[in-house]
Design a protein around this motif. Structure first.
Motif, PDB file in Angstrom:
ATOM      1  N   VAL A  77      -8.529  23.286   7.231  1.00 24.44           N
ATOM      2  CA  VAL A  77      -9.978  23.263   7.027  1.00 24.44           C
ATOM      3  C   VAL A  77     -10.377  24.236   5.919  1.00 24.44           C
ATOM      4  N   ASN A  78     -11.181  23.739   4.976  1.00 24.85           N
ATOM      5  CA  ASN A  78     -11.739  24.561   3.897  1.00 24.85           C
ATOM      6  C   ASN A  78     -13.219  24.231   3.737  1.00 24.85           C
ATOM      7  N   ASN A  79     -14.035  25.266   3.659  1.00 25.00           N
ATOM      8  CA  ASN A  79     -15.476  25.059   3.514  1.00 25.00           C
ATOM      9  C   ASN A  79     -15.866  24.857   2.057  1.00 25.00           C
ATOM     10  N   LEU A  80     -16.931  24.096   1.855  1.00 25.77           N
ATOM     11  CA  LEU A  80     -17.478  23.881   0.519  1.00 25.77           C
ATOM     12  C   LEU A  80     -18.732  24.729   0.334  1.00 25.77           C
ATOM     13  N   ASN A  81     -18.897  25.277  -0.865  1.00 23.24           N
ATOM     14  CA  ASN A  81     -20.170  25.920  -1.165  1.00 23.24           C
ATOM     15  C   ASN A  81     -21.162  24.864  -1.646  1.00 23.24           C
ATOM     16  N   ILE A  82     -22.415  25.240  -1.717  1.00 27.02           N
ATOM     17  CA  ILE A  82     -23.473  24.270  -2.063  1.00 27.02           C
ATOM     18  C   ILE A  82     -23.240  23.668  -3.450  1.00 27.02           C
ATOM     19  N   PHE A  85     -20.505  21.041  -3.257  1.00 28.49           N
ATOM     20  CA  PHE A  85     -20.981  19.862  -2.540  1.00 28.49           C
ATOM     21  C   PHE A  85     -21.900  19.025  -3.422  1.00 28.49           C
ATOM     22  N   LEU A  86     -22.813  19.673  -4.141  1.00 31.93           N
ATOM     23  CA  LEU A  86     -23.730  18.940  -5.032  1.00 31.93           C
ATOM     24  C   LEU A  86     -22.957  18.273  -6.171  1.00 31.93           C
ATOM     25  N   THR A  87     -21.912  18.931  -6.637  1.00 32.26           N
ATOM     26  CA  THR A  87     -21.061  18.321  -7.673  1.00 32.26           C
ATOM     27  C   THR A  87     -20.380  17.070  -7.131  1.00 32.26           C
ATOM     28  N   TYR A  88     -19.844  17.176  -5.910  1.00 31.37           N
ATOM     29  CA  TYR A  88     -19.235  16.020  -5.268  1.00 31.37           C
ATOM     30  C   TYR A  88     -20.258  14.890  -5.089  1.00 31.37           C
ATOM     31  N   LEU A  89     -21.481  15.259  -4.772  1.00 33.46           N
ATOM     32  CA  LEU A  89     -22.531  14.249  -4.594  1.00 33.46           C
ATOM     33  C   LEU A  89     -22.804  13.531  -5.912  1.00 33.46           C
ATOM     34  N   CYS A  90     -22.828  14.278  -6.998  1.00 32.37           N
ATOM     35  CA  CYS A  90     -23.033  13.665  -8.322  1.00 32.37           C
ATOM     36  C   CYS A  90     -21.878  12.733  -8.679  1.00 32.37           C
ATOM     37  N   ILE A  91     -20.661  13.139  -8.347  1.00 28.19           N
ATOM     38  CA  ILE A  91     -19.491  12.286  -8.595  1.00 28.19           C
ATOM     39  C   ILE A  91     -19.590  11.009  -7.764  1.00 28.19           C
ATOM     40  N   ALA A  92     -20.016  11.158  -6.496  1.00 26.72           N
ATOM     41  CA  ALA A  92     -20.156   9.991  -5.620  1.00 26.72           C
ATOM     42  C   ALA A  92     -21.191   9.010  -6.175  1.00 26.72           C
ATOM     43  N   PHE A  93     -22.333   9.538  -6.635  1.00 24.06           N
ATOM     44  CA  PHE A  93     -23.356   8.676  -7.235  1.00 24.06           C
ATOM     45  C   PHE A  93     -22.812   7.968  -8.473  1.00 24.06           C
ATOM     46  N   VAL A 197     -12.192  14.062  -0.658  1.00 22.50           N
ATOM     47  CA  VAL A 197     -12.996  15.171  -0.126  1.00 22.50           C
ATOM     48  C   VAL A 197     -12.525  15.558   1.272  1.00 22.50           C
ATOM     49  N   TYR A 198     -12.222  14.565   2.097  1.00 27.37           N
ATOM     50  CA  TYR A 198     -11.775  14.861   3.457  1.00 27.37           C
ATOM     51  C   TYR A 198     -10.440  15.607   3.441  1.00 27.37           C
ATOM     52  N   ILE A 199      -9.508  15.163   2.597  1.00 22.58           N
ATOM     53  CA  ILE A 199      -8.209  15.826   2.507  1.00 22.58           C
ATOM     54  C   ILE A 199      -8.374  17.238   1.944  1.00 22.58           C
ATOM     55  N   LYS A 200      -9.272  17.372   1.000  1.00 22.23           N
ATOM     56  CA  LYS A 200      -9.507  18.670   0.354  1.00 22.23           C
ATOM     57  C   LYS A 200     -10.101  19.676   1.329  1.00 22.23           C
ATOM     58  N   GLY A 202     -10.701  18.981   4.979  1.00 29.77           N
ATOM     59  CA  GLY A 202     -10.302  18.845   6.375  1.00 29.77           C
ATOM     60  C   GLY A 202     -11.482  18.696   7.313  1.00 29.77           C
ATOM     61  N   LYS A 203     -12.675  18.498   6.751  1.00 32.00           N
ATOM     62  CA  LYS A 203     -13.885  18.379   7.566  1.00 32.00           C
ATOM     63  C   LYS A 203     -14.579  17.049   7.298  1.00 32.00           C
ATOM     64  N   ILE A 204     -14.652  16.219   8.326  1.00 30.69           N
ATOM     65  CA  ILE A 204     -15.253  14.892   8.182  1.00 30.69           C
ATOM     66  C   ILE A 204     -16.763  14.973   8.001  1.00 30.69           C
ATOM     67  N   THR A 205     -17.349  16.101   8.374  1.00 30.06           N
ATOM     68  CA  THR A 205     -18.807  16.256   8.240  1.00 30.06           C
ATOM     69  C   THR A 205     -19.240  16.179   6.775  1.00 30.06           C
ATOM     70  N   TYR A 206     -18.420  16.670   5.860  1.00 34.42           N
ATOM     71  CA  TYR A 206     -18.780  16.625   4.444  1.00 34.42           C
ATOM     72  C   TYR A 206     -18.842  15.180   3.937  1.00 34.42           C
ATOM     73  N   THR A 207     -17.846  14.386   4.302  1.00 35.45           N
ATOM     74  CA  THR A 207     -17.850  12.996   3.833  1.00 35.45           C
ATOM     75  C   THR A 207     -18.948  12.185   4.509  1.00 35.45           C
ATOM     76  N   ILE A 208     -19.263  12.526   5.750  1.00 39.21           N
ATOM     77  CA  ILE A 208     -20.376  11.853   6.433  1.00 39.21           C
ATOM     78  C   ILE A 208     -21.688  12.138   5.704  1.00 39.21           C
ATOM     79  N   LEU A 209     -21.907  13.392   5.326  1.00 39.66           N
ATOM     80  CA  LEU A 209     -23.136  13.764   4.609  1.00 39.66           C
ATOM     81  C   LEU A 209     -23.209  13.083   3.243  1.00 39.66           C
TER      82      LEU A 209
END
Length: 310
Positions: A77-82, A85-93, A197-200, A202-209
């Protein structure tokens, strides 16, 4: 068939059983309602709720039972900073928009070739159902179940074969499971990125969000955007529509810029503690060229063809 091929074949058959069970449950529920109170089947909102129950809630124990027969590994498990996470969101979009463009081009070309418009079932669903139902089912419930099914259950059992196998398999199964060409391309790209993201983390909550935000944009924000743009084009100008279109355009440009820059910067991702435990000499052949996976793929190819020509 060696043990590794058998492993992936079991996964293919497990998800095929899950897919078939959703159809059987839908038919059973529809027939029960048709026998007791047939008039409510004409209500698109009721039909959508039945589909959601059949796709997610009732088949859940079936897939969990099948997948728990395979050994799972808990990810670090590794936490993401804001900012990340916002960068990942931009990549997802960005991946969603790229996939959408690819899907539109291919469906238009195929539609012209067969001289028949290829319908977009998710677009029809969003335009037909109530807003509250879009928010509840598409933006909340679907991401929770889909991330559990196609990331948590799947990747925890395939990560021992390495990150690449887990990401590719998650992406392909997720893309195919949508069952239509319109969604296949962006679902595959997003499925692969959510797996990353999940592998990176280990938290499914990030991919759900991430998934929730993408679906909310496609199912709710898109409705307001379409309405606002239509009003502006037809000359019905009001401050809300104008402000909404301007804000959306700015967010779109910024997110696309950040997403593209970060995708271009990508060289080789580092996954701490995610070592390949089982190396495959022919990874793609072992993963996909087996009875279970071939049956799963064939099932959804036939489903896509039927949806395309209908």
């Amino acid at each position: 068939m060696n043990s590794n091929k058998k492993f992936f074949s079991k996964i293919g058959f497990n998800y095929l059983i899950y897919a078939i069970s959703t159809l059987i449950i839908t038919i059973i529920l529809a027939n029960i309602i048709a026998f007791t109170k047939p008039e409510i089947l004409n209500n698109i909102n009721i039909s959508t709720i039945i589909t959601a129950i059949s796709n997610y809630l009732l088949p859940l124990p079936i897939l969990v039972f099948l997948m728990r027969k395979l050994d799972a590994k808990k990810l670090e498990v590794n936490n993401l900073n804001i900012k990340t996470f916002l960068t990942y969101l931009c990549i997802a979009f960005t991946l969603m928009w790229i996939g959408n463009i690819i899907g539109i081009i291919i469906t238009n070309v195929l539609g012209g070739a067969i001289q028949n418009d290829i319908s977009n079932p998710i677009k029809n669903l969003i335009n037909s159902t109530d807003l509250w139902l879009n928010i509840l089912l598409i933006s909340i419930i679907a991401p929770i179940f889909e991330e559990f099914f196609f990331r948590k259950l799947l990747i925890d059992r395939t990560i021992k074969y390495g990150v690449k196998i887990s990401i590719i398999l998650s992406a392909i199964l997720f893309g195919l499971f949508h069952g239509n060409l319109n969604q296949f391309f962006y679902a595959t790209l997003l499925g692969g990125f959510f797996a990353y993201v999940y592998i990176k983390t280990g938290k499914i909550t990030y991919t759900i969000l991430l998934h929730m935000t993408i679906n909310l944009t496609g199912s709710v924000v898109s409705l307001f955007l379409t309405k606002s743009v239509t009003n502006l084009i037809t000359g019905i100008i009001n401050p809300f529509d104008l402000s909404f279109v301007i804000i959306y355009s700015l967010v779109f440009i910024i997110a696309l810029f950040i997403g593209i820059i970060n995708l271009l910067k990508y060289k080789k991702a580092k996954f701490n503690g995610k070592k390949t435990e089982i190396s495959l000499k022919q990874p793609l052949k072992t993963t996909f060229l087996n009875a279970g996976m071939l049956c799963f793929i064939l099932f959804f190819i036939i489903k896509m063809i039927l949806q395309t020509i209908s």
